[in-house]
Design a protein around this motif. Structure first.
Motif, mmCIF file in Angstrom:
data_model
loop_
_atom_site.group_PDB
_atom_site.id
_atom_site.type_symbol
_atom_site.label_atom_id
_atom_site.label_comp_id
_atom_site.label_asym_id
_atom_site.label_seq_id
_atom_site.Cartn_x
_atom_site.Cartn_y
_atom_site.Cartn_z
ATOM 1 N N MET A 65 -6.290 -6.604 -1.364
ATOM 2 C CA MET A 65 -5.363 -6.538 -2.496
ATOM 3 C C MET A 65 -4.015 -7.143 -2.099
ATOM 4 S SD MET A 65 -5.856 -2.692 -4.054
ATOM 5 C CE MET A 65 -6.186 -1.790 -2.531
ATOM 6 N N ASP A 66 -3.354 -7.774 -3.058
ATOM 7 C CA ASP A 66 -1.999 -8.241 -2.773
ATOM 8 C C ASP A 66 -1.076 -7.027 -2.748
ATOM 9 O OD1 ASP A 66 -0.802 -7.709 -5.451
ATOM 10 O OD2 ASP A 66 -2.109 -9.336 -6.098
ATOM 11 N N ARG A 67 0.138 -7.203 -2.289
ATOM 12 C CA ARG A 67 1.072 -6.085 -2.078
ATOM 13 C C ARG A 67 1.319 -5.297 -3.373
ATOM 14 N NH1 ARG A 67 4.493 -4.945 2.140
ATOM 15 N NH2 ARG A 67 4.017 -6.930 3.115
ATOM 16 N N THR A 68 1.500 -5.989 -4.491
ATOM 17 C CA THR A 68 1.771 -5.319 -5.767
ATOM 18 C C THR A 68 0.574 -4.486 -6.215
ATOM 19 O OG1 THR A 68 3.274 -7.087 -6.417
ATOM 20 C CG2 THR A 68 2.430 -5.685 -8.181
ATOM 21 N N THR A 69 -0.614 -5.051 -6.133
ATOM 22 C CA THR A 69 -1.828 -4.333 -6.513
ATOM 23 C C THR A 69 -2.045 -3.128 -5.607
ATOM 24 O OG1 THR A 69 -2.790 -6.404 -7.301
ATOM 25 C CG2 THR A 69 -4.303 -4.571 -6.936
ATOM 26 N N PHE A 70 -1.803 -3.306 -4.302
ATOM 27 C CA PHE A 70 -1.930 -2.209 -3.354
ATOM 28 C C PHE A 70 -0.979 -1.073 -3.719
ATOM 29 C CE2 PHE A 70 -0.233 -0.216 0.539
ATOM 30 C CZ PHE A 70 -1.393 0.368 1.027
ATOM 31 N N PHE A 71 0.269 -1.396 -4.018
ATOM 32 C CA PHE A 71 1.251 -0.386 -4.373
ATOM 33 C C PHE A 71 0.829 0.380 -5.626
ATOM 34 C CE2 PHE A 71 5.131 0.890 -6.655
ATOM 35 C CZ PHE A 71 5.670 1.755 -5.721
ATOM 36 N N ARG A 72 0.388 -0.338 -6.648
ATOM 37 C CA ARG A 72 -0.056 0.315 -7.890
ATOM 38 C C ARG A 72 -1.286 1.186 -7.647
ATOM 39 N NH1 ARG A 72 0.744 -4.981 -11.563
ATOM 40 N NH2 ARG A 72 2.992 -4.764 -11.860
ATOM 41 N N ASN A 73 -2.213 0.683 -6.824
ATOM 42 C CA ASN A 73 -3.419 1.436 -6.495
ATOM 43 C C ASN A 73 -3.065 2.742 -5.805
ATOM 44 O OD1 ASN A 73 -5.509 2.043 -4.173
ATOM 45 N ND2 ASN A 73 -6.644 1.124 -5.877
ATOM 46 N N ARG A 74 -2.154 2.691 -4.856
ATOM 47 C CA ARG A 74 -1.755 3.906 -4.128
ATOM 48 C C ARG A 74 -0.994 4.871 -5.026
ATOM 49 N NH1 ARG A 74 -4.745 5.591 -1.422
ATOM 50 N NH2 ARG A 74 -5.931 4.408 -2.857
ATOM 51 N N GLN A 75 -0.192 4.352 -5.959
ATOM 52 C CA GLN A 75 0.506 5.224 -6.909
ATOM 53 C C GLN A 75 -0.489 5.942 -7.805
ATOM 54 O OE1 GLN A 75 3.428 2.764 -8.969
ATOM 55 N NE2 GLN A 75 5.001 4.100 -8.127
ATOM 56 N N GLU A 76 -1.471 5.215 -8.320
ATOM 57 C CA GLU A 76 -2.479 5.826 -9.179
ATOM 58 C C GLU A 76 -3.294 6.862 -8.413
ATOM 59 O OE1 GLU A 76 -4.870 2.942 -11.198
ATOM 60 O OE2 GLU A 76 -3.132 2.047 -12.189
ATOM 61 N N ALA A 77 -3.611 6.570 -7.154
ATOM 62 C CA ALA A 77 -4.373 7.523 -6.348
ATOM 63 C C ALA A 77 -3.569 8.798 -6.101
ATOM 64 C CB ALA A 77 -4.759 6.880 -5.016
ATOM 65 N N ARG A 78 -2.279 8.659 -5.947
ATOM 66 C CA ARG A 78 -1.450 9.832 -5.657
ATOM 67 C C ARG A 78 -1.077 10.619 -6.906
ATOM 68 N NH1 ARG A 78 4.151 10.436 -2.240
ATOM 69 N NH2 ARG A 78 4.156 12.681 -2.366
ATOM 70 N N TYR A 79 -0.704 9.919 -7.956
ATOM 71 C CA TYR A 79 -0.179 10.587 -9.146
ATOM 72 C C TYR A 79 -1.143 10.626 -10.317
ATOM 73 C CZ TYR A 79 4.184 10.089 -6.615
ATOM 74 O OH TYR A 79 5.153 10.158 -5.666
ATOM 75 N N GLY A 80 -2.300 10.043 -10.168
ATOM 76 C CA GLY A 80 -3.250 9.988 -11.276
ATOM 77 C C GLY A 80 -3.109 8.672 -12.011
ATOM 78 N N GLY A 81 -4.214 8.228 -12.542
ATOM 79 C CA GLY A 81 -4.224 6.949 -13.247
ATOM 80 C C GLY A 81 -3.552 7.059 -14.600
ATOM 81 N N LYS A 82 -3.890 6.154 -15.476
ATOM 82 C CA LYS A 82 -3.334 6.151 -16.823
ATOM 83 C C LYS A 82 -3.694 7.472 -17.502
ATOM 84 C CE LYS A 82 -3.593 1.199 -17.235
ATOM 85 N NZ LYS A 82 -4.528 0.544 -16.353
ATOM 86 N N ASN A 83 -2.683 8.130 -18.039
ATOM 87 C CA ASN A 83 -2.855 9.435 -18.676
ATOM 88 C C ASN A 83 -3.508 10.432 -17.722
ATOM 89 O OD1 ASN A 83 -1.793 8.394 -21.081
ATOM 90 N ND2 ASN A 83 -3.803 7.606 -21.661
ATOM 91 N N GLY A 84 -3.149 10.373 -16.464
ATOM 92 C CA GLY A 84 -3.743 11.239 -15.448
ATOM 93 C C GLY A 84 -3.133 12.631 -15.414
ATOM 94 N N GLY A 85 -2.712 13.145 -16.521
ATOM 95 C CA GLY A 85 -2.183 14.497 -16.540
ATOM 96 C C GLY A 85 -0.676 14.573 -16.422
ATOM 97 N N ARG A 86 -0.014 13.457 -16.305
ATOM 98 C CA ARG A 86 1.446 13.464 -16.217
ATOM 99 C C ARG A 86 2.027 12.877 -17.502
ATOM 100 N NH1 ARG A 86 4.108 14.347 -11.221
ATOM 101 N NH2 ARG A 86 2.581 14.897 -9.675
ATOM 102 N N CYS A 87 3.192 13.322 -17.845
ATOM 103 C CA CYS A 87 3.805 12.861 -19.079
ATOM 104 C C CYS A 87 4.520 11.527 -18.925
ATOM 105 C CB CYS A 87 4.774 13.908 -19.628
ATOM 106 S SG CYS A 87 6.189 14.180 -18.535
ATOM 107 N N CYS A 88 4.936 11.190 -17.698
ATOM 108 C CA CYS A 88 5.685 9.944 -17.518
ATOM 109 C C CYS A 88 5.383 9.312 -16.182
ATOM 110 C CB CYS A 88 7.173 10.203 -17.627
ATOM 111 S SG CYS A 88 7.752 11.626 -16.695
#
Length: 61
Positions: free
Chosen positions: A38-61
């Motif tokens: 993965m490129d750096r941007t994709t890697f960062f987004r992937n790790r954020q989703e893994a940590r905080y949940g994906g789209k509509n992963g239970g968080r409001c923002c």
């Protein structure tokens, strides 16, 4: 001095839960050379989703 700054930066990122992109690249080359890296941007987004949940992963923002 650069090595110290790099170490401090890496430590700070790990403390707040941001994995190191260079470690990821080394791991992929060593253990999964047949897979695309993965490129750096994709890697960062992937790790954020893994940590905080994906789209509509239970968080409001």
């Amino acid at each position: 001095m650069k090595a110290l700054v790099d170490t401090l930066r890496r430590t700070a990122r790990l403390m707040v839960g941001v994995p190191d992109y260079e470690d990821y690249c080394r791991h992929m080359q060593a253990y999964h050379p047949e897979l695309p890296v993965m490129d750096r941007t994709t890697f960062f987004r992937n790790r954020q989703e893994a940590r905080y949940g994906g789209k509509n992963g239970g968080r409001c923002c």
